[in-house]
Scaffold this motif. Structure first.
Motif, PDB file in Angstrom:
ATOM      1  N   SER B 595       0.829  -1.203   0.000  1.00  0.00           N
ATOM      2  CA  SER B 595       0.000   0.000   0.000  1.00  0.00           C
ATOM      3  C   SER B 595       0.863   1.253   0.000  1.00  0.00           C
ATOM      4  O   SER B 595       1.965   1.258   0.547  1.00  0.00           O
ATOM      5  CB  SER B 595      -0.895   0.042   1.251  1.00  0.00           C
ATOM      6  N   VAL B 597       1.391   4.522   1.822  1.00  0.00           N
ATOM      7  CA  VAL B 597       1.045   4.959   3.175  1.00  0.00           C
ATOM      8  C   VAL B 597       1.643   6.334   3.441  1.00  0.00           C
ATOM      9  O   VAL B 597       2.584   6.756   2.766  1.00  0.00           O
ATOM     10  CB  VAL B 597       1.555   3.969   4.252  1.00  0.00           C
ATOM     11  N   ASP B 598       1.121   6.959   4.453  1.00  0.00           N
ATOM     12  CA  ASP B 598       1.723   8.186   4.951  1.00  0.00           C
ATOM     13  C   ASP B 598       3.008   7.812   5.675  1.00  0.00           C
ATOM     14  O   ASP B 598       3.008   6.927   6.542  1.00  0.00           O
ATOM     15  CB  ASP B 598       0.744   8.876   5.923  1.00  0.00           C
ATOM     16  N   THR B 601       2.821   8.388   9.694  1.00  0.00           N
ATOM     17  CA  THR B 601       1.844   7.659  10.514  1.00  0.00           C
ATOM     18  C   THR B 601       1.677   6.219  10.083  1.00  0.00           C
ATOM     19  O   THR B 601       1.155   5.397  10.838  1.00  0.00           O
ATOM     20  CB  THR B 601       0.462   8.321  10.420  1.00  0.00           C
ATOM     21  N   GLN B 603      -0.369   5.331   7.956  1.00  0.00           N
ATOM     22  CA  GLN B 603      -1.766   5.142   7.584  1.00  0.00           C
ATOM     23  C   GLN B 603      -1.898   4.937   6.075  1.00  0.00           C
ATOM     24  O   GLN B 603      -1.254   5.611   5.281  1.00  0.00           O
ATOM     25  CB  GLN B 603      -2.568   6.379   7.998  1.00  0.00           C
ATOM     26  N   GLU B 604      -2.738   3.993   5.687  1.00  0.00           N
ATOM     27  CA  GLU B 604      -2.872   3.679   4.267  1.00  0.00           C
ATOM     28  C   GLU B 604      -3.537   4.830   3.524  1.00  0.00           C
ATOM     29  O   GLU B 604      -4.551   5.383   3.976  1.00  0.00           O
ATOM     30  CB  GLU B 604      -3.703   2.407   4.062  1.00  0.00           C
ATOM     31  N   ARG B 605      -2.952   5.173   2.363  1.00  0.00           N
ATOM     32  CA  ARG B 605      -3.562   6.187   1.507  1.00  0.00           C
ATOM     33  C   ARG B 605      -4.201   5.531   0.304  1.00  0.00           C
ATOM     34  O   ARG B 605      -5.212   5.988  -0.200  1.00  0.00           O
ATOM     35  CB  ARG B 605      -2.507   7.193   1.030  1.00  0.00           C
TER      36      ARG B 605
END
Lengths: 289, 793
Positions: B595, B597-598, B601, B603-605
């Motif tokens: 994925s 991600v950021d 963080t 976190q998935e984008r």
């Protein structure tokens, strides 16, 4: 490494085997486990015109406990003999030899009778039947006969079987409580043909040893007994054994050939070591008897 | 070195580097679903069998093929005269091996035969069985010539010259004379010497050499299905000698059932198969059977070495002086030559040590036996056995422990980079650390105590050490500078697929050692995808980047670095595209576990499958100036040093039955430094397999020849390979000293086990026999030789 073309007969009965053997004589070869014959054909050292597959012949199978003997069918696979409680009970020498025969894959197909009929000088079983004074039951169109193991083996890959005969079974005298047995071989790798091997059985009463059979293999043209060494051991008190005298008697009995990587002199040393280990083992077994 | 202390590109979330992961091809192989050459069956294919010379040296007076041609099912029978128009001969020399010479070699006997087993005539038939039937009907009249078999007398004036056009039987001569050897020996506190015999042996891959040559007359194209280590090299050689456009030769190498250096050379029978395919315009299959393998697969080693060493009273090695002669058969093997093995022996003997004086005289001679050439370890087992036995002799003579003599003689840690007296350059080695760790894990002190106690009970155990260096990650200095078209660079192409997975193609090859696994690990890590989303393709010259394949322990170090750089480049492209799609800054994004991600963080984008879908199918949604480029290729050439050396310390523990001469292998330990470890299990298994392949020739394996040049043991019943029942547990541990020559930091590991094992087991046997005053240096250490050494046979 492909064999020349051959005919293949899957025999359904002993009678069929004997009929084809009579018709085809030395053009035919009996196929049992094929662990020696097939490589020999693939290398084109042998080119039989017809193979008679005896694996489906029920008369050749089975292990049977009789009054004085254990009868082992010629077509018994090594693995069957290895795992048979009857063999362990009545022919412990053979049971001791079996794990030394090649590897599991070969023991799954190779047969007791096939090994005897192939008469490889380095094979374990000819020495075992020699040490046990077994009798080999043979059949042919001229009729059945029984022959002592002593007379069966003629030389490297040579037996007294005629072209139209087949080995049916082997009668091994049952072991008795006073018997002691020893089997060992010196091989470079587990499962290899040995550089020297010894199958031995004797009787021990009150510490005295009699009826000694020392059958060596991988040291000559054929498995062979050592009469001088047997004589040197006959009737002696085991604890008084003169190892040097026995070792020198073995040298009188047998002059081992050199093989590819082991000299006859080294083989003789191994035979003497095996014999000393056998007698030490007999002394222990006799003490427990 | 300091850059390796920074967090590496490999120390990433979802990194697979440094981890043991399952091998993606293992399931296929253990299920019996591999595709080896013999599994391939093409329409109109014919099968080859050869009439091979029964003599080691003879003139071919006449060849009668009439009866063979008449056998039903025979498509053609070929002698050299029948294929001469379509193939040219070859000569195994390289420019940088000064003075090396060899004779022209032809695919089939060209008037003479030079070794037993040399192909003389070929039969093409509808089956191998028919071809063998017909080959038996080829009748060749030979006029026997005197065979030259003893390498120690090959250069004697009364020995016949095998190739009269060469003038003598000397292929190659190398001399090193560095420092003041004579002075070192004159001043020494201890001088030791011995003569070593190293036995001819061979690789015995489970899958024999195999080839299908499929020539299309319409296209002028030759497709070769081969079991081979170097597809691009084979492509070049078949094109060159068959007079074909190199671009019209394709090599396809699927699964390979072991190779060990055997499948890296030019073989007469395989070249003949190519010529016959061109003539017939039909696919031609040749699968060497086991007997053919024994008489034609390159043999290895076959050295006699006389060596001595000088020590000071503190047990520091001062000098080594050695003579080596090696017999290579009638030809230097093409294209790598049969001079490299000797070159390695003289370059590497005493490699771990700081002695300043070194003299070596090495001669490579011709003889009428099968050819000898590079096999796993190339020269190393000889160099290590000679050097390490001398270390033990020195220790014994000075009354010191063999571990201490090694420690006293190692190149000091602060001396790197270090140039050896043979001219080899070592970037950095960890001999001291490896030996210290080894002594710890084997409980050396405990073993010595047990050894002493057991001797009182007539049980003879021995402990043997070997410290070693190994040539890996070669630069073009190995072959390229000598004129051989053997690539030392390698490449990797990685593509993001619309599904979000990646496909990597690489020029390094898979022979069962796990190349595809480590390439997948590196690519997955560099790009940021789950390992099960990686597909690796190798072995097809029309698919993979141009590369050298597998040799000199280069797959991980060279191929791995190319994969790492390709993966990084692809990731940059992915992030650039993702930034455009997400209207984010590229430096705010990372790719992790499939994925976008950021980076801060995690976190998935956006999953990669979505990015792939947009890139490949919905380019209409992208800004006008954005063109996705989701394939990246990178190549890597190691050129900082001629080679990147690894090092290791081995120890072997044996029990010798002094009554029967049997050696029981009790334990074996290796501490190996191959730089960055990509997959610990594969490194351990490479090391274990290598050790076993080194123990084999030390104890069992030998190609035995008669004085007439007849091979006496051409089957696996008589040629003994090491098998599981005899092999000890082999404990493998690591020191990691990454090479600074690449970002990956990996060095090779494929051959070091083979390099060290003969030395370690030899030293262990001699340690066991020390109470008898017996020293054995003639491999293999058979029961016969041990009993003779003990005066018991």
């Amino acid at each position: 490494m492909k064999p020349t073309a051959f005919e293949y007969v899957r025999a359904g009965s002993l009678d069929e085997v004997l009929t084809v053997l009579e018709e085809r004589g030395d053009e035919a070869k009996v196929l049992a486990g094929g662990q020696s014959l097939i490589p020999t054909m693939n290398m084109r050292f042998a080119a039989p015109e017809v193979l008679i597959d005896i694996s489906g012949v029920t008369e050749l199978r089975g292990i049977e406990v009789r009054d004085d003997v254990l009868r082992i069918g010629a077509m018994c696979r090594h693995v069957e003999v290895l795992n048979a409680p009857e063999v362990a009970e009545h022919a412990p020498l053979i049971a001791m030899a079996m794990p030394n025969i090649a590897h599991a894959a070969i023991r799954n197909r190779g047969t007791f009778g096939g090994s005897l009929c192939h008469a490889d000088p380095a094979a374990e079983l000819p020495a075992c039947v020699l040490a046990l004074d077994a009798r080999l039951n043979i059949d042919g169109k001229s009729g059945p006969r029984s022959i002592s193991a002593r007379d069966f083996f003629l030389g490297t890959y040579m037996t007294c079987l005629a072209d139209d005969e087949v080995l049916i079974s082997v009668d091994v005298p049952k072991v008795m409580s006073e018997n002691v047995t020893f089997f060992d071989e010196v091989a470079r790798r587990r499962g290899d043909y040995a550089m020297a091997g010894l199958a031995s059985q004797a009787t021990v009463r009150s510490g005295f040893i009699t009826d000694v059979r020392l059958a060596f293999f991988a040291v000559g043209e054929v498995a062979v007994r050592a009469p001088h060494a047997e004589q040197a051991l006959q009737g002696i008190l085991l604890q008084d054994m003169d190892a040097d005298a026995i070792c020198s008697a073995i040298a009188d009995d047998i002059s081992p050939f050199d093989d590819l990587t082991t000299s006859g002199a080294a083989k003789l040393t191994m035979m003497q070591v095996l014999t000393r280990r056998a007698v030490e083992s007999f002394a222990k077994q006799g003490a427990h008897a | 070195m300091n850059e390796h202390l920074k967090p590496s590109v490999l120390d990433r979330p979802n990194s697979y580097v440094g981890k043991t992961v399952p091998r993606p091809n293992a399931r296929r192989l253990v299920q019996g679903c591999g595709t080896y050459v013999d599994d391939i069956c093409l329409p109109r294919m014919v099968h080859l069998a050869f009439h091979r010379s029964a003599f080691a040296h003879a003139k071919v007076v006449s060849i009668d093929t009439d009866e063979a041609r008449a056998v039903p099912g025979v498509v053609g029978v070929f002698t050299m005269n029948d294929i001469r128009d379509v193939i040219t001969p070859w000569t195994g020399v390289l420019d940088h091996l000064k003075g090396i010479k060899s004779a022209e070699q032809w695919p089939l006997a060209n008037g003479k035969v030079f070794w037993q087993g040399e192909p003389v005539a070929a039969v093409a038939a509808v089956s191998r069985a028919v071809a063998e039937d017909a080959a038996e009907q080829i009748f060749v009249e030979y006029e026997e010539l005197t065979p030259v078999t003893d390498m120690e007398t090959a250069l004697a004036p009364d020995t016949p010259v095998i190739h009269p056009e060469l003038g003598d039987n000397l292929c190659f001569h190398r001399v090193i004379d560095s420092g003041d050897v004579d002075a070192a020996f004159a001043d020494a506190a201890a001088v030791v010497e011995d003569t070593f015999h190293f036995n001819r042996h061979t690789g015995v891959p489970m899958e024999p050499r195999s080839i299908i040559c499929d020539y299309s007359r319409a296209e002028g194209e030759l497709t070769l299905y081969m079991s081979v280590q170097c597809p691009h090299m084979s492509k070049n050689l078949f094109a060159k000698h068959l007079g074909l456009d190199e671009n019209k030769v394709r090599v396809i190498c699927r699964d390979v059932g072991g190779s060990f250096g055997i499948k890296i050379h030019t073989y007469s029978d395989e070249m003949a198969a190519g010529a016959i395919a061109v003539i017939l315009g039909r696919p031609v299959k040749f699968i060497a059977d086991r007997l053919e393998s024994f008489v034609t697969d390159v043999h290895a080693r076959d050295h006699v070495v006389k060596a001595r060493a000088a020590f000071n009273s503190g047990g520091e090695l001062l000098a080594i002086d050695m003579d080596d002669v090696t017999g290579i058969g009638p030809y230097s093997v093409y294209p790598r030559t049969s001079g490299i093995e000797l070159n390695q022996v003289v370059n590497l003997t005493g490699g771990p040590y700081k002695h300043a004086s070194y003299r070596a005289d090495g001669k490579v001679v011709f003889q009428n036996k099968n050819v000898m050439c590079q096999y796993r370890g190339v020269g190393h087992p000889i160099a290590v056995a000679v050097g390490e036995h001398l270390m033990d002799l020195g220790a014994r003579k000075l009354g010191l422990d063999p571990v201490d003599v090694r420690h006293n003689s190692f190149i000091p840690d602060d001396a790197y980079p270090y140039t050896s007296p043979s001219g080899a350059i070592y970037e950095r080695q960890s001999h001291r650390q490896c030996l210290d760790k080894l002594v710890g894990i084997m409980d050396y002190a405990g073993l010595r105590d047990a050894q002493a106690q057991m001797r009182d009970r007539n049980i003879y155990r021995g402990i043997g050490f070997a410290s070693l260096i190994e040539v890996t990650n070669p630069s073009p200095a190995f072959y390229g500078v000598g004129g051989a078209r053997i690539a030392s660079q390698d490449g990797c192409t990685i593509r993001l697929d619309p599904t979000g997975g990646i496909t990597a193609t690489t020029g390094v090859t898979e022979q069962g050692q796990g190349t595809e696994t480590i390439i997948a690990q590196i690519a997955a890590t560099a790009v940021g995808v789950p390992l099960d989303q990686v597909r690796v393709l190798t072995g097809d010259t029309e698919i993979v980047p141009y590369g050298g394949g597998t040799w000199a322990s280069r797959g991980a170090g060279i191929g791995g670095e190319a994969a790492l750089q390709a993966g990084k480049a692809l990731k940059e492209n992915i992030i650039a595209l993702a930034a455009a799609i997400l209207q984010a800054k590229p430096d705010r994004l990372d790719v992790r576990d499939g994925s976008i991600v950021d980076i801060a963080t995690g976190q998935e984008r956006m999953p990669l499958s979505e990015l792939g879908g947009i890139a490949y199918f919905r380019g209409d949604t992208l800004p006008k100036d954005v063109q996705p480029e989701l394939v990246a290729t990178r190549h890597y050439t190691q050129r900082q040093f001629p080679f990147v050396f690894t090092n290791a310390a081995h120890a072997c523990h044996v029990e010798v039955d002094v009554e029967t001469g049997i050696v029981n292998l009790l334990n074996y330990w290796v501490v190996e430094d191959c730089g960055r470890v990509i997959n610990p299990k594969l490194v351990a298994e490479q090391t274990r397999g290598g050790v076993v392949q080194g123990l084999g020739p030390a104890l069992y394996e030998e190609c035995l020849y008669s004085s007439e040049g007849q091979l006496l043991n051409g089957s696996l019943a008589d040629y003994l390979v090491p098998m599981a029942a005899e092999m000890p547990d082999i404990v493998v541990d690591h020191i990691e000293t990454p090479t600074g020559t690449s970002e990956l930091g990996a060095k090779g590991v494929g051959e070091a086990g083979t390099a060290g094992a003969p030395a370690a087991v030899m030293n262990a046997i001699n340690d066991a026999l020390d109470p008898f005053g017996v020293t054995l240096t003639h491999m293999p250490f058979t029961p016969d030789k041990i009993l003779k050494g003990l005066g018991r046979a």
